[in-house]
Design an enzyme around this catalytic site. Structure first.
Site, PDB file in Angstrom:
ATOM      1  CD  GLN A  46       4.405   4.735   4.883  1.00  0.00           C
ATOM      2  OE1 GLN A  46       5.628   4.619   4.780  1.00  0.00           O
ATOM      3  NE2 GLN A  46       3.583   4.443   3.896  1.00  0.00           N
ATOM      4  CG  ASP A  48      -1.882  -2.636   3.498  1.00  0.00           C
ATOM      5  OD1 ASP A  48      -0.836  -2.684   4.172  1.00  0.00           O
ATOM      6  OD2 ASP A  48      -2.552  -1.601   3.328  1.00  0.00           O
ATOM      7  NE  ARG A  74       0.226   5.145   6.301  1.00  0.00           N
ATOM      8  CZ  ARG A  74       0.062   4.709   7.556  1.00  0.00           C
ATOM      9  NH1 ARG A  74      -0.374   5.511   8.526  1.00  0.00           N
ATOM     10  NH2 ARG A  74       0.309   3.452   7.865  1.00  0.00           N
ATOM     11  N   GLY A  75      -3.254   3.319   5.811  1.00  0.00           N
ATOM     12  CA  GLY A  75      -3.323   2.209   6.757  1.00  0.00           C
ATOM     13  C   GLY A  75      -4.659   1.506   6.568  1.00  0.00           C
ATOM     14  CB  ALA A  76      -5.428  -2.027   5.819  1.00  0.00           C
ATOM     15  CG  ASN A 128       2.432  -4.782   6.160  1.00  0.00           C
ATOM     16  OD1 ASN A 128       1.441  -4.077   6.267  1.00  0.00           O
ATOM     17  ND2 ASN A 128       3.516  -4.578   6.903  1.00  0.00           N
ATOM     18  CE  LYS A 129       3.639   1.054   2.887  1.00  0.00           C
ATOM     19  NZ  LYS A 129       3.227   1.523   1.516  1.00  0.00           N
ATOM     20  NE  ARG A 171      -2.688   3.374  -0.804  1.00  0.00           N
ATOM     21  CZ  ARG A 171      -1.780   3.274   0.173  1.00  0.00           C
ATOM     22  NH1 ARG A 171      -2.049   3.761   1.363  1.00  0.00           N
ATOM     23  NH2 ARG A 171      -0.623   2.685  -0.035  1.00  0.00           N
TER      24      ARG A 171
END
Ligand code: MRU
Length: 472
Positions: A318, A359, A170-172, A369-370, A213
């Site tokens: 996270q 993201d 995960r994570g762009a 973003n998150k 995603r």
């Protein structure tokens, strides 16, 4: 040597020491500017260097009292871009019964001492979230962290897509890298008889990866990039080779972008700052030192005393699981807080700045973003605290004009009602789980990219670093 050069040596020595990569008189350092060689003398303590400890000469006439590893330094200056060499002793790198003159520890060269120290740290501590090895995409399963370092091996596009969907990776930026390598699997695994058929299979694979995603634009960016490279390739095998070549370049560029963002962005972090961050934006979600966390880490490496408030980042944690794990490995002081504590810390004057990743950044500077990022930006504005975003230009999406057209991924409500498998709400409770939010550009103080720090107006600045509107 000038005082600036000595400062550079001292900083490098102290950093290696604080990270436990040297102790006592272990390790040595040198620089070479193409003419003059500076090297630590034999027996110098790197963490308390004085002017006498760094001696001067040339490659042909090195100083007589140079470190006993002089010969290795001289050999490394045979490499074209070597301008600095670091030798350190990470735990376990000195064989038992070692004797002077035998190989031990690590020797790393770079364009500067700072770069070589960074490379030394990476060579011993870097986390490889994703790697392409042989015929598999190897993924560190982040759902099992911090308790277990378990790797999974994906042999098909569907396996990579499934790993992405369940947040094993995960994570762009690293999602882009994983998707690029998944495209290699698609090309190699294609049963199509000819090049045209392989390209069609690649298109199908690309679509399935982009769907995993929808908010993280790096997936689409990477898929488009490897697909474009495949267009020029000859024959079915040529396609697979071209895709692999481009995927490797994407990975390398991302690592470099992180280091550059770190160097550029750390100017925004004052010495002694309390920095608040959200989600995880470090080595686990890039090929390098990270985006927002990379900036923080870089400030720490530059000798700034930084303390990080780590938002736990519900519902998938996270921050609590991953960011603390990374900061601990990097010896950056940090404190975990409940997401809800951020506001009162700001009110109490305990937060000097906020820095987060992204993201997707729209052409006008709106930032996805998150979930939980937007409230932080609002709070920051209320308390007069700078709110920074750090992201590579691969996260800037010129085709998305504003945040209004960003698709926010909706995830399984069970992540809210049963976080980490523990029921925290009565069975059947209706729950919503938007995974991201959009922070309007006017709440963002500046955006750090590898091509510079972008200030408002973002439409102009982002166009300069990331180019014109593409296709959506
Ligand atoms: O759902 P996640 O964990 O993939 O969300 C990640 C984030 O929101 C990060 O801040 C973003 O991807 C930047 S990663 C360098």
């Amino acid at each position: 040597m000038g005082i600036g050069d000595l400062t550079e040596f001292r900083l490098a020595g102290k950093t290696l020491y604080s990270l436990g990569l040297i102790k006592g008189t272990e390790g040595n350092l040198s620089t070479f500017d193409g003419r003059v060689l500076h090297i630590t003398r034999a027996g110098a303590c790197l963490f308390e260097l004085t002017t006498d400890d760094v001696v001067e000469g040339t490659l042909d006439e090195p100083p007589p009292n140079a470190s006993s590893d002089l010969r290795i330094h001289l050999r490394l200056y045979g490499e074209p871009d070597a301008r600095a060499v670091v030798h350190a002793h990470p735990g376990g790198s000195v064989p038992e019964g070692w004797m002077e003159g035998q190989p031990h520890g690590i020797y790393v060269h770079g364009g500067s001492l700072e770069e070589a120290v960074g490379a030394a740290i990476r060579s011993t501590r870097t986390v490889h979230a994703v790697a392409f090895e042989g015929d598999v995409v190897r993924i560190l399963d982040q759902t099992r962290l911090p308790n277990e370092e378990h790797y999974i091996e994906c042999r098909t596009v569907d396996e990579v897509a499934a790993a992405i969907r369940r947040l094993a990776v995960r994570g762009a930026p690293v999602l882009g890298i994983a998707a690029a390598y998944a495209m290699v699997l698609a090309a190699r695994g294609s049963a199509a008889p000819d090049r045209g058929g392989v390209l069609l299979d690649l298109d199908a694979a690309g679509r399935s990866l982009v769907d995993t995603r929808p908010t993280a634009v790096n997936i689409r960016w990477a898929v488009d990039r490897v697909r474009a490279r495949a267009t020029d390739a000859e024959g079915a095998e040529g396609v697979a080779e071209a895709v692999l070549g481009e995927a490797r370049i994407i990975e390398r560029e991302d690592a470099q972008a992180c280091s550059t963002m770190g160097r550029i962005g750390r100017k925004l972090i004052p010495d002694g700052a309390n920095v608040l961050t959200h989600c995880n934006t470090g080595m686990l979600c890039t090929a390098g030192i990270g985006t927002a966390l990379g900036v923080i880490y870089s400030a720490h490496l530059a000798g700034k005393r930084v303390h990080v408030w780590v938002d736990e980042t519900r519902p998938v944690w996270q921050g609590a699981r991953l960011t603390t794990w990374e900061l601990e490995r990097l010896a950056v002081p940090h404190t975990l807080i409940a997401d809800a504590a951020a506001g009162s810390l700001m009110a109490a004057g305990q937060v000097d700045l906020i820095i987060v990743g992204a993201d997707r950044i729209a052409a006008n500077g709106d930032v996805a973003n998150k979930i939980g990022t937007y409230p932080l930006a609002v709070l920051a504005r209320h308390h007069g605290i700078p709110f920074y975003v750090a992201a590579p230009t691969s996260t800037v999406d010129p085709a998305t004009l504003s945040g209004a057209s960003i698709v926010v991924e909706e995830r399984d409500p069970a992540e809210v009602t049963r976080p980490l498998g523990l029921a925290v709400a009565p069975g059947g409770t209706p729950a919503a789980n938007p995974s991201f939010d959009v922070t309007p550009a006017d709440l963002v103080t500046a955006i750090v990219t590898e091509r510079g720090i972008v200030h408002p107006p973002y439409d102009v600045g982002l166009r300069e670093v990331a180019g014109e509107r593409g296709t959506a």
